[in-house]
Design a protein around this motif. Structure first.
Motif: not given
Ligand SMILES: Cc1ncc(C[n+]2csc(CCOP(=O)(O)OP(=O)(O)O)c2C)c(N)n1
Length: 361
Positions: A92-95, A132-136, A162-170, A192-198, A261-263
């Motif tokens: 993903g983008f944090r690797d 991969n910036v597109i989550i999931g 994948i991030g914690d927030g990403g595990t709620s994506h389709g 699982n870094n506790q936050y998906a941005i905020s 910060p997130h980014t």
């Molecule tokens: C499909 C999609 N929706 C929204 C975004 C915008 N976005 C970038 S990072 C992020 C939060 C990701 O959180 P998490 O999956 O927990 O990973 P973390 O950033 O904490 O490593 C969002 C919503 C995106 N990149 N891709």
């Protein structure tokens, strides 16, 4: 065995090295030799120096954007070190740390965040796909690679994160389910870094752990202390053996914390308390890893000082090289999206070429 002992539904979490740097699970301590441990440690130190400096370069207006990794050293390097040479890493983008460990160069990683897509063009033989910036989306790519590996009997495991927030994506559910149904050699790391941005983890899912999402796919899931590199390594080794032997995918949740910060576009003081960050600073994966290395007699404070200095100089040198490369060619966007341009891309390419020839920017 490990997976049934550490059942996420029973709220079990694997820890071997606690935050004080003490071994609390002697029988599971991995038997890593000095050379491997020193390699892992040095990569973590270099990675952290480069991560902090990337944030500084961006603040100075010299880097386009950046997603900091500080705090994720154990989760990523513990994973990367457990992989076999032929395995694939689908990031993903944090690797950043895992990519570096798997052979992507610092120059390529910096070039990418600098805004030059040539930073996604890795050396021959490096088994890492572009960020991969597109989550999931990476879960489906990884599932596809694992499927190909199985069909071609290649003995290659696809490892993705994948991030914690990403595990709620389709796409997370689709990719994991596909890999489960077809018993594919896939290992997924949830950082699982506790936050998906905020958005705090608790607002993204009602599930008590992210590892228990494995139950829905009918595969093993395990939660580990993601700041403990030994726990991550041991869980990942077992997960990869499971996947490689044809038993199907595994989901590993590493519980950690994003210290930065997130980014570079994010201000975390708007949604989290300093007191919370301070608690996690004490659990910093590098504090306990360093103590472990010193206790084992594999590292010294003098070596630390010298290696930090060496890393700092090296990172500065690499960045100066990146700055000197300038911008990527706009037309490359059309040329390299696929191996060959589609008719639509050819049309867009020609239009843009004419536009540039007329002095357009
Ligand atoms: C499909 C999609 N929706 C929204 C975004 C915008 N976005 C970038 S990072 C992020 C939060 C990701 O959180 P998490 O999956 O927990 O990973 P973390 O950033 O904490 O490593 C969002 C919503 C995106 N990149 N891709």
């Amino acid at each position: 065995m490990l997976f049934s002992k550490y059942d996420p539904l029973k709220k079990k979490q694997l820890q071997i090295l606690n935050e004080k740097g003490e071994i609390v699970n002697k029988e599971l301590e991995p038997k890593l030799d000095k050379e491997t441990l020193v390699k892992m440690y040095k990569q973590a130190v270099l990675g952290r120096v480069a991560d902090i400096k990337a944030l500084q370069y961006q603040r100075q207006g010299r880097m386009l954007t950046y997603a900091p990794n500080r705090g994720h050293e154990a989760a990523q390097i513990g994973t990367a070190a457990a992989m076999a040479e032929q395995d694939w890493y689908i990031p993903g983008f944090r690797d950043f740390y895992a990519m570096l460990y798997r052979g992507v160069t610092l120059e390529q990683i910096y070039l990418y965040w600098y805004g030059n897509e040539w930073g996604s063009h890795f050396d021959e033989g490096v088994r890492v796909t572009p960020v991969n910036v597109i989550i999931g989306s990476q879960i489906n790519h990884a599932s596809g690679i694992a499927y190909a590996s199985k069909l071609m009997k290649k003995n290659e495991v696809a490892v993705t994160a994948i991030g914690d927030g990403g595990t709620s994506h389709g796409e997370f559910y689709e990719g994991m389910n596909f890999a489960g149904v077809f018993n594919l050699p896939l290992v997924t790391l949830v950082q699982n870094n506790q936050y998906a941005i905020s958005t705090p983890r608790a607002k993204a899912t009602k599930a008590e752990t992210l590892a228990q999402k494995a139950v829905a796919f009918g595969i093993p899931g395990i939660q580990v202390d993601g700041n403990d590199i030994l726990a991550v390594y041991v869980a990942m080794k077992e997960a990869m053996e499971h996947a490689r032997s044809g038993k199907g995918p595994v989901l590993v949740e590493a519980v950690t914390y994003r210290l930065g910060p997130h980014t570079t576009s994010d201000d975390p003081t708007l949604y989290r308390e300093d007191s919370e960050v301070e608690i996690w600073e004490k659990k910093d994966p590098m504090i306990r890893f360093k103590k472990y290395m010193i206790d084992k007699g594999y590292w010294t404070e003098e070596e630390q000082k010298a290696y930090e200095e060496e890393s700092d100089n090296y990172v500065g040198e690499v960045f100066r090289k990146v700055e000197a490369t300038g911008e990527a060619e706009l037309l490359d966007v059309f040329k390299y999206t696929y191996e060959e341009m589609t008719p639509q891309l050819i049309e867009q390419y020609e239009t843009h070429k004419k536009f540039l020839e007329k002095g357009g920017k």
